[in-house]
Design a protein around this motif. Sequence first.
Motif, PDB file in Angstrom:
ATOM      1  N   SER A 178     -31.610  76.399  33.055  1.00  0.00           N
ATOM      2  CA  SER A 178     -30.794  75.366  34.172  1.00  0.00           C
ATOM      3  C   SER A 178     -30.505  75.909  35.387  1.00  0.00           C
ATOM      4  CB  SER A 178     -29.445  75.045  33.426  1.00  0.00           C
ATOM      5  OG  SER A 178     -28.547  76.094  33.426  1.00  0.00           O
ATOM      6  N   LEU A 179     -29.952  75.450  36.285  1.00  0.00           N
ATOM      7  CA  LEU A 179     -29.445  75.972  37.623  1.00  0.00           C
ATOM      8  C   LEU A 179     -28.582  77.393  37.434  1.00  0.00           C
ATOM      9  CD1 LEU A 179     -29.070  72.888  39.652  1.00  0.00           C
ATOM     10  CD2 LEU A 179     -30.528  75.021  40.356  1.00  0.00           C
ATOM     11  N   LEU A 180     -27.882  77.272  36.050  1.00  0.00           N
ATOM     12  CA  LEU A 180     -27.101  78.500  36.042  1.00  0.00           C
ATOM     13  C   LEU A 180     -27.715  79.473  35.209  1.00  0.00           C
ATOM     14  CD1 LEU A 180     -23.625  76.696  35.198  1.00  0.00           C
ATOM     15  CD2 LEU A 180     -24.635  77.460  37.362  1.00  0.00           C
ATOM     16  N   GLU A 181     -28.897  79.256  34.567  1.00  0.00           N
ATOM     17  CA  GLU A 181     -29.543  80.138  33.607  1.00  0.00           C
ATOM     18  C   GLU A 181     -30.974  80.079  33.926  1.00  0.00           C
ATOM     19  OE1 GLU A 181     -30.220  82.714  32.060  1.00  0.00           O
ATOM     20  OE2 GLU A 181     -28.488  82.554  30.889  1.00  0.00           O
ATOM     21  N   ARG A 182     -31.418  80.896  34.788  1.00  0.00           N
ATOM     22  CA  ARG A 182     -33.033  80.898  35.417  1.00  0.00           C
ATOM     23  C   ARG A 182     -33.778  82.244  34.886  1.00  0.00           C
ATOM     24  NH1 ARG A 182     -33.415  79.255  41.407  1.00  0.00           N
ATOM     25  NH2 ARG A 182     -35.588  79.518  41.032  1.00  0.00           N
ATOM     26  N   GLY A 183     -32.896  83.095  34.086  1.00  0.00           N
ATOM     27  CA  GLY A 183     -33.651  84.227  33.734  1.00  0.00           C
ATOM     28  C   GLY A 183     -35.198  83.837  33.088  1.00  0.00           C
ATOM     29  N   VAL A 184     -35.444  82.964  32.412  1.00  0.00           N
ATOM     30  CA  VAL A 184     -36.644  82.662  31.629  1.00  0.00           C
ATOM     31  C   VAL A 184     -37.732  82.504  32.707  1.00  0.00           C
ATOM     32  CG1 VAL A 184     -35.824  81.330  29.604  1.00  0.00           C
ATOM     33  CG2 VAL A 184     -36.237  80.187  31.742  1.00  0.00           C
ATOM     34  N   ALA A 241     -21.444  80.644  39.191  1.00  0.00           N
ATOM     35  CA  ALA A 241     -21.682  79.453  38.804  1.00  0.00           C
ATOM     36  C   ALA A 241     -20.843  78.401  39.684  1.00  0.00           C
ATOM     37  CB  ALA A 241     -21.147  79.160  37.337  1.00  0.00           C
ATOM     38  N   ALA A 242     -19.750  78.759  40.358  1.00  0.00           N
ATOM     39  CA  ALA A 242     -18.925  77.878  40.900  1.00  0.00           C
ATOM     40  C   ALA A 242     -19.621  77.665  42.452  1.00  0.00           C
ATOM     41  CB  ALA A 242     -17.643  78.656  41.332  1.00  0.00           C
ATOM     42  N   ARG A 243     -20.289  78.515  42.894  1.00  0.00           N
ATOM     43  CA  ARG A 243     -20.948  78.252  44.002  1.00  0.00           C
ATOM     44  C   ARG A 243     -22.199  77.490  43.850  1.00  0.00           C
ATOM     45  NH1 ARG A 243     -20.230  84.009  44.167  1.00  0.00           N
ATOM     46  NH2 ARG A 243     -22.309  84.367  43.587  1.00  0.00           N
ATOM     47  N   ILE A 244     -22.876  77.705  42.706  1.00  0.00           N
ATOM     48  CA  ILE A 244     -24.030  76.783  42.258  1.00  0.00           C
ATOM     49  C   ILE A 244     -23.565  75.482  42.051  1.00  0.00           C
ATOM     50  CG2 ILE A 244     -25.926  76.321  40.910  1.00  0.00           C
ATOM     51  CD1 ILE A 244     -26.097  79.360  40.283  1.00  0.00           C
ATOM     52  N   VAL A 245     -22.365  75.248  41.374  1.00  0.00           N
ATOM     53  CA  VAL A 245     -21.853  73.663  41.210  1.00  0.00           C
ATOM     54  C   VAL A 245     -21.451  73.264  42.501  1.00  0.00           C
ATOM     55  CG1 VAL A 245     -19.845  72.557  40.176  1.00  0.00           C
ATOM     56  CG2 VAL A 245     -21.147  74.449  38.735  1.00  0.00           C
ATOM     57  N   GLN A 246     -21.171  73.870  43.277  1.00  0.00           N
ATOM     58  CA  GLN A 246     -20.637  73.323  44.676  1.00  0.00           C
ATOM     59  C   GLN A 246     -22.038  72.846  45.606  1.00  0.00           C
ATOM     60  OE1 GLN A 246     -17.747  72.691  46.081  1.00  0.00           O
ATOM     61  NE2 GLN A 246     -18.879  71.429  47.234  1.00  0.00           N
ATOM     62  N   ALA A 247     -22.915  73.572  45.394  1.00  0.00           N
ATOM     63  CA  ALA A 247     -24.113  72.917  45.998  1.00  0.00           C
ATOM     64  C   ALA A 247     -24.845  71.880  45.366  1.00  0.00           C
ATOM     65  CB  ALA A 247     -25.263  74.108  46.056  1.00  0.00           C
ATOM     66  N   VAL A 248     -24.529  71.881  43.891  1.00  0.00           N
ATOM     67  CA  VAL A 248     -25.088  70.440  43.278  1.00  0.00           C
ATOM     68  C   VAL A 248     -24.112  69.370  43.653  1.00  0.00           C
ATOM     69  CG1 VAL A 248     -25.243  69.768  41.026  1.00  0.00           C
ATOM     70  CG2 VAL A 248     -25.952  71.779  41.266  1.00  0.00           C
ATOM     71  N   LEU A 249     -23.108  69.252  43.896  1.00  0.00           N
ATOM     72  CA  LEU A 249     -22.063  68.517  44.267  1.00  0.00           C
ATOM     73  C   LEU A 249     -22.296  68.004  45.672  1.00  0.00           C
ATOM     74  CD1 LEU A 249     -18.875  69.998  42.831  1.00  0.00           C
ATOM     75  CD2 LEU A 249     -19.864  67.810  41.738  1.00  0.00           C
ATOM     76  N   THR A 250     -22.780  69.005  46.418  1.00  0.00           N
ATOM     77  CA  THR A 250     -22.905  68.581  47.985  1.00  0.00           C
ATOM     78  C   THR A 250     -24.242  67.935  48.170  1.00  0.00           C
ATOM     79  OG1 THR A 250     -22.117  70.446  48.756  1.00  0.00           O
ATOM     80  CG2 THR A 250     -23.636  69.563  50.245  1.00  0.00           C
ATOM     81  N   ALA A 251     -25.254  68.254  47.053  1.00  0.00           N
ATOM     82  CA  ALA A 251     -26.670  67.668  46.927  1.00  0.00           C
ATOM     83  C   ALA A 251     -26.491  66.109  46.561  1.00  0.00           C
ATOM     84  CB  ALA A 251     -27.742  68.387  46.232  1.00  0.00           C
ATOM     85  N   ALA A 252     -25.388  65.924  45.507  1.00  0.00           N
ATOM     86  CA  ALA A 252     -25.421  64.675  44.729  1.00  0.00           C
ATOM     87  C   ALA A 252     -24.519  63.702  45.869  1.00  0.00           C
ATOM     88  CB  ALA A 252     -24.640  64.906  43.577  1.00  0.00           C
ATOM     89  N   ALA A 265     -32.459  66.583  37.056  1.00  0.00           N
ATOM     90  CA  ALA A 265     -33.919  66.189  37.808  1.00  0.00           C
ATOM     91  C   ALA A 265     -34.490  67.479  38.349  1.00  0.00           C
ATOM     92  CB  ALA A 265     -33.616  65.258  39.062  1.00  0.00           C
ATOM     93  N   TRP A 266     -33.473  68.588  38.387  1.00  0.00           N
ATOM     94  CA  TRP A 266     -34.027  69.914  38.917  1.00  0.00           C
ATOM     95  C   TRP A 266     -34.826  70.507  38.001  1.00  0.00           C
ATOM     96  CZ3 TRP A 266     -33.419  74.852  37.489  1.00  0.00           C
ATOM     97  CH2 TRP A 266     -33.945  75.844  38.373  1.00  0.00           C
ATOM     98  N   VAL A 267     -34.173  70.446  36.974  1.00  0.00           N
ATOM     99  CA  VAL A 267     -34.908  71.362  35.706  1.00  0.00           C
ATOM    100  C   VAL A 267     -36.031  70.681  34.888  1.00  0.00           C
ATOM    101  CG1 VAL A 267     -33.483  70.482  33.928  1.00  0.00           C
ATOM    102  CG2 VAL A 267     -34.626  72.901  33.835  1.00  0.00           C
ATOM    103  N   VAL A 308     -29.789  79.008  46.208  1.00  0.00           N
ATOM    104  CA  VAL A 308     -28.391  79.270  45.970  1.00  0.00           C
ATOM    105  C   VAL A 308     -28.247  79.824  44.392  1.00  0.00           C
ATOM    106  CG1 VAL A 308     -27.635  77.087  44.992  1.00  0.00           C
ATOM    107  CG2 VAL A 308     -25.996  78.548  45.965  1.00  0.00           C
ATOM    108  N   SER A 309     -29.226  79.412  43.777  1.00  0.00           N
ATOM    109  CA  SER A 309     -29.621  79.838  42.287  1.00  0.00           C
ATOM    110  C   SER A 309     -30.606  80.838  41.850  1.00  0.00           C
ATOM    111  CB  SER A 309     -29.590  78.556  41.347  1.00  0.00           C
ATOM    112  OG  SER A 309     -30.858  78.038  41.404  1.00  0.00           O
ATOM    113  N   ALA A 310     -31.010  81.379  42.822  1.00  0.00           N
ATOM    114  CA  ALA A 310     -32.152  82.245  42.702  1.00  0.00           C
ATOM    115  C   ALA A 310     -31.881  83.423  41.947  1.00  0.00           C
ATOM    116  CB  ALA A 310     -32.765  82.726  43.887  1.00  0.00           C
ATOM    117  N   VAL A 311     -32.877  83.855  41.204  1.00  0.00           N
ATOM    118  CA  VAL A 311     -32.728  85.100  40.210  1.00  0.00           C
ATOM    119  C   VAL A 311     -33.583  86.145  40.746  1.00  0.00           C
ATOM    120  CG1 VAL A 311     -32.058  83.953  37.957  1.00  0.00           C
ATOM    121  CG2 VAL A 311     -34.434  84.510  38.673  1.00  0.00           C
TER     122      VAL A 311
END
Length: 321
Positions: A178-184, A241-252, A265-267, A308-311
């Motif tokens: 997910s946007l919060l778990e991109r280690g894969v 995660a809070a920063r990523i969630v805010q970016a998702v909210l802004t996009a939405a 849709a992102w994943v 914003v979610s880059a690993v």
Amino acid sequence: MEQRYLGRSGLRVSRLGLGTMTWGLDTGPDQAASQLQAFTEAGGTLVDTADVYSDGEAERILGALLGEVVPRDRVVLATKAVARRDDGPFGGGASRGSLLAALDGSLRRLGVDHVDLWQLHAWDPAVPLDETLSALDSAIASGKVRYAGVSNYCGWQLGTAAALPGHTPIVSNQVEYSLLERGVEREVVPAARHHRVGLLPWAPLGRGVLTGKYRHSTPADSRGASEALAGYVQRHRTERAARIVQAVLTAAEGLGSSPLRVALAWVRDRPGVVAPIVGARDTVQLVASLASEDLVLPSAIRAALDDVSAVGFGYPETELG
């Protein structure tokens, strides 16, 4: 709903899967029936479960609904084995005996003579891989399994299993993504694409955190407030995660959509992904997820969410282009 081929196989699945991890836990039979009906009426086909979900109750509930709510042949039925079910000699693990015993148990609970996708729930370092894969070979030769996959395999594990000659092809790897778990993206995604293994992301909504519901508090009716699942959700309640969630909210907000639809849709459209697996507490939540089918993220928004979610990547990893 759009259908996609699963890895290097001819098996087609809906590009959103229905998860059943909490069936029998906080989702009862009536609500499960409502979810299954809504999912299949929307064109969904892939339904995912496991032998250990709610101690087998998820499989029993799903099995009771097949034929009653939807014809068996309209569902791509996926389950898993390997996780410890009991303390007996064949109660878990990836030995040949344990796996074949687990498969027979799943078939009994589901009330079917075969499953379409049987997945190894985890890597078992105590058992030779050749023995584990021989169980998949036997299961497919017997007709009890149509296709084989894995779950939670890291890059080298996936590459080894997919490339070992003389065995049933591995067509999928189910991993948290997910946007919060991109280690894969470091090694699992490149390995999957190289071996043409389809990715089935679990927890594509960041265990519910990406919906925005946990920004200020923990809703009393949420999984984060559940004794059984609070720890599961807490993993992604961090400052990052809070920063990523805010970016998702802004996009939405900019798209006139919902954060849930944006995150899915992102994943869903990431390289190598075939079908995110969505586990909803109730039908209202599931219908909200199904609404993501019509959303395609503009390139600018996708790029902003990527940033914003880059690993981090470093030697010897190679970032995908």
